[in-house]
Design a protein around this motif. Structure first.
Motif, PDB file in Angstrom:
ATOM      1  N   ALA A  71       0.824  -1.213   0.000  1.00 27.13           N
ATOM      2  CA  ALA A  71       0.000   0.000   0.000  1.00 27.13           C
ATOM      3  C   ALA A  71       0.860   1.266   0.000  1.00 27.13           C
ATOM      4  O   ALA A  71       0.564   2.233  -0.717  1.00 27.13           O
ATOM      5  CB  ALA A  71      -0.929   0.001   1.213  1.00 27.13           C
ATOM      6  N   LYS A  72       1.923   1.264   0.786  1.00 28.39           N
ATOM      7  CA  LYS A  72       2.824   2.420   0.832  1.00 28.39           C
ATOM      8  C   LYS A  72       3.478   2.661  -0.528  1.00 28.39           C
ATOM      9  O   LYS A  72       3.632   3.815  -0.961  1.00 28.39           O
ATOM     10  CB  LYS A  72       3.913   2.210   1.899  1.00 28.39           C
ATOM     11  CG  LYS A  72       3.429   2.310   3.330  1.00 28.39           C
ATOM     12  CD  LYS A  72       4.575   2.023   4.298  1.00 28.39           C
ATOM     13  CE  LYS A  72       4.144   2.106   5.744  1.00 28.39           C
ATOM     14  NZ  LYS A  72       5.264   1.767   6.669  1.00 28.39           N
ATOM     15  N   TYR A  73       3.863   1.578  -1.194  1.00 32.19           N
ATOM     16  CA  TYR A  73       4.506   1.699  -2.504  1.00 32.19           C
ATOM     17  C   TYR A  73       3.535   2.301  -3.514  1.00 32.19           C
ATOM     18  O   TYR A  73       3.880   3.213  -4.268  1.00 32.19           O
ATOM     19  CB  TYR A  73       4.993   0.329  -2.978  1.00 32.19           C
ATOM     20  CG  TYR A  73       5.997   0.400  -4.106  1.00 32.19           C
ATOM     21  CD1 TYR A  73       7.352   0.302  -3.849  1.00 32.19           C
ATOM     22  CD2 TYR A  73       5.573   0.593  -5.424  1.00 32.19           C
ATOM     23  CE1 TYR A  73       8.286   0.380  -4.887  1.00 32.19           C
ATOM     24  CE2 TYR A  73       6.495   0.683  -6.464  1.00 32.19           C
ATOM     25  CZ  TYR A  73       7.846   0.569  -6.187  1.00 32.19           C
ATOM     26  OH  TYR A  73       8.763   0.670  -7.222  1.00 32.19           O
ATOM     27  N   ILE A  74       2.299   1.795  -3.514  1.00 35.69           N
ATOM     28  CA  ILE A  74       1.280   2.324  -4.430  1.00 35.69           C
ATOM     29  C   ILE A  74       1.016   3.797  -4.145  1.00 35.69           C
ATOM     30  O   ILE A  74       0.964   4.631  -5.055  1.00 35.69           O
ATOM     31  CB  ILE A  74      -0.023   1.518  -4.300  1.00 35.69           C
ATOM     32  CG1 ILE A  74       0.176   0.086  -4.807  1.00 35.69           C
ATOM     33  CG2 ILE A  74      -1.154   2.189  -5.086  1.00 35.69           C
ATOM     34  CD1 ILE A  74      -0.988  -0.831  -4.485  1.00 35.69           C
ATOM     35  N   ALA A  75       0.844   4.115  -2.861  1.00 38.95           N
ATOM     36  CA  ALA A  75       0.555   5.504  -2.476  1.00 38.95           C
ATOM     37  C   ALA A  75       1.655   6.450  -2.940  1.00 38.95           C
ATOM     38  O   ALA A  75       1.379   7.545  -3.449  1.00 38.95           O
ATOM     39  CB  ALA A  75       0.382   5.592  -0.953  1.00 38.95           C
ATOM     40  N   LYS A  76       2.912   6.029  -2.785  1.00 39.54           N
ATOM     41  CA  LYS A  76       4.034   6.863  -3.212  1.00 39.54           C
ATOM     42  C   LYS A  76       3.974   7.137  -4.708  1.00 39.54           C
ATOM     43  O   LYS A  76       4.213   8.264  -5.156  1.00 39.54           O
ATOM     44  CB  LYS A  76       5.358   6.188  -2.847  1.00 39.54           C
ATOM     45  CG  LYS A  76       6.591   7.033  -3.160  1.00 39.54           C
ATOM     46  CD  LYS A  76       7.865   6.331  -2.714  1.00 39.54           C
ATOM     47  CE  LYS A  76       9.089   7.179  -3.034  1.00 39.54           C
ATOM     48  NZ  LYS A  76      10.348   6.499  -2.600  1.00 39.54           N
ATOM     49  N   LYS A  77       3.642   6.107  -5.488  1.00 40.17           N
ATOM     50  CA  LYS A  77       3.554   6.266  -6.940  1.00 40.17           C
ATOM     51  C   LYS A  77       2.368   7.139  -7.350  1.00 40.17           C
ATOM     52  O   LYS A  77       2.363   7.730  -8.427  1.00 40.17           O
ATOM     53  CB  LYS A  77       3.473   4.896  -7.621  1.00 40.17           C
ATOM     54  CG  LYS A  77       4.778   4.119  -7.561  1.00 40.17           C
ATOM     55  CD  LYS A  77       5.889   4.908  -8.240  1.00 40.17           C
ATOM     56  CE  LYS A  77       7.264   4.326  -8.019  1.00 40.17           C
ATOM     57  NZ  LYS A  77       8.327   5.115  -8.684  1.00 40.17           N
ATOM     58  N   LEU A  78       1.373   7.218  -6.464  1.00 40.90           N
ATOM     59  CA  LEU A  78       0.221   8.088  -6.725  1.00 40.90           C
ATOM     60  C   LEU A  78       0.454   9.509  -6.227  1.00 40.90           C
ATOM     61  O   LEU A  78      -0.418  10.369  -6.380  1.00 40.90           O
ATOM     62  CB  LEU A  78      -1.027   7.503  -6.063  1.00 40.90           C
ATOM     63  CG  LEU A  78      -1.551   6.175  -6.634  1.00 40.90           C
ATOM     64  CD1 LEU A  78      -2.743   5.683  -5.810  1.00 40.90           C
ATOM     65  CD2 LEU A  78      -1.938   6.313  -8.094  1.00 40.90           C
ATOM     66  N   GLY A  79       1.617   9.744  -5.620  1.00 43.02           N
ATOM     67  CA  GLY A  79       1.961  11.097  -5.180  1.00 43.02           C
ATOM     68  C   GLY A  79       1.753  11.364  -3.705  1.00 43.02           C
ATOM     69  O   GLY A  79       1.754  12.528  -3.287  1.00 43.02           O
ATOM     70  N   TYR A  80       1.607  10.312  -2.890  1.00 43.30           N
ATOM     71  CA  TYR A  80       1.376  10.484  -1.457  1.00 43.30           C
ATOM     72  C   TYR A  80       2.558   9.932  -0.655  1.00 43.30           C
ATOM     73  O   TYR A  80       3.045   8.844  -0.930  1.00 43.30           O
ATOM     74  CB  TYR A  80       0.109   9.750  -1.017  1.00 43.30           C
ATOM     75  CG  TYR A  80      -1.151  10.239  -1.685  1.00 43.30           C
ATOM     76  CD1 TYR A  80      -1.873  11.311  -1.160  1.00 43.30           C
ATOM     77  CD2 TYR A  80      -1.620   9.621  -2.845  1.00 43.30           C
ATOM     78  CE1 TYR A  80      -3.030  11.758  -1.778  1.00 43.30           C
ATOM     79  CE2 TYR A  80      -2.786  10.056  -3.466  1.00 43.30           C
ATOM     80  CZ  TYR A  80      -3.483  11.133  -2.927  1.00 43.30           C
ATOM     81  OH  TYR A  80      -4.630  11.563  -3.547  1.00 43.30           O
TER      82      TYR A  80
END
Length: 283
Positions: free
Chosen positions: A71-80
């Motif tokens: 989830a953290k990896y996805i969020a980072k790629k989404l700009g969070y």
């Protein structure tokens, strides 16, 4: 004279009312908190489990596990950033409602992709393929696989695909106890109320690891469970972005490192026939 003033006043009131409605609409667009939602500007709300060691686990105010790392990896790629994430507990039986009601933006909570669930929500992924297995007390020799379940007492979680599978395949053979979480199932197994706990192998591995040798996996998976990222129904654009992030995570080795770190000590090996998977769902 007075009638003219009254007409102007009524017109002014109508203009004021229209302006107020427009301002309220703008407030809803730019600050959802003002219109009844708990969404915060610049934040992303992600549903996870709080009680699954190795996957989604709340520990002293922090959140750890494989689902959390993905989830953290996805969020980072989404700009969070990590500070932009609002973690929400997502019990199995509440996941569809949380997405439909807009309580979360996505869910990573050992959430198996099924045709039935896709009637209510959409998925990205998969990001892992598990297999339903059995967990017993250490030293148990009478249960070596699903063929030994006749007359046995099983525990699983309400709303999980594992509970559904037991009802469909073994209803005439077993007594099924359904609990709100796997910690309760593990307690029932410790105390002898049930003979085995059934759910996905990676979930059982985390529970067995935290039980300090008192519980063990049978090691005979009998299903494939494709873990997806639950999102709002029909959001293809978000699914495409999440799949791109997952593909990158798998390609650069971050996925493998996260899996190894979160299953260390559990003697767990993923089925290499299915893992790592190809994230293409929902596009």
């Amino acid at each position: 004279m007075s009638s003219t003033v009254w007409k102007l006043s009524a017109r002014g009131r109508a203009v004021a009312k229209a302006l107020l409605a427009a301002l309220c609409a703008l407030a809803c667009v730019f600050s959802l908190t003002a219109c009844g939602s708990d969404k915060e500007e610049g934040k992303i709300r992600i549903g996870i489990k709080f009680d699954q060691p190795g996957l989604g686990f709340k520990k002293s105010g922090t959140y750890v596990g494989f689902d959390v790392d993905v989830a953290k990896y996805i969020a980072k790629k989404l700009g969070y950033s990590e500070d932009d994430i609002i973690w929400k507990e997502a019990p199995s039986k509440q996941r569809e409602a949380m997405l439909q009601n807009g309580d979360v933006d996505m869910i990573l909570a050992t959430y198996s992709i099924t045709d039935e669930r896709k009637k209510a929500v959409s998925f990205a992924g998969p990001y892992f393929v598990a297999g339903q297995d059995l967990m017993v007390r250490t030293g148990e020799t009478g249960i070596k696989g699903p063929q030994d379940l006749n007359g046995k007492r099983l525990c699983s979680v309400t709303g999980s695909t594992s509970a559904v599978t037991v009802k469909e395949r073994f209803a005439s053979q077993v007594q099924l106890m359904e609990q709100p979480g796997y910690a309760e199932c593990a307690t029932a197994l410790f105390s002898g109320i049930v003979d085995a706990v059934t759910t996905d192998d990676i979930i059982l591995a985390g529970l067995a690891s935290s039980a300090r040798g008192r519980l063990q996996l049978v090691g005979k998976p009998f299903t494939q469970e494709y873990y997806g990222v639950g999102i709002k129904k029909g959001d293809k654009a978000l699914a495409t972005k999440i799949n791109a992030a997952l593909s990158e995570m798998i390609a650069n080795g971050s996925w493998q490192r996260a899996l190894e770190e979160n299953t260390r000590g559990a003697h767990f090996k993923p089925d290499l026939k299915y893992n790592p998977p190809r994230p293409k769902e929902g596009e």
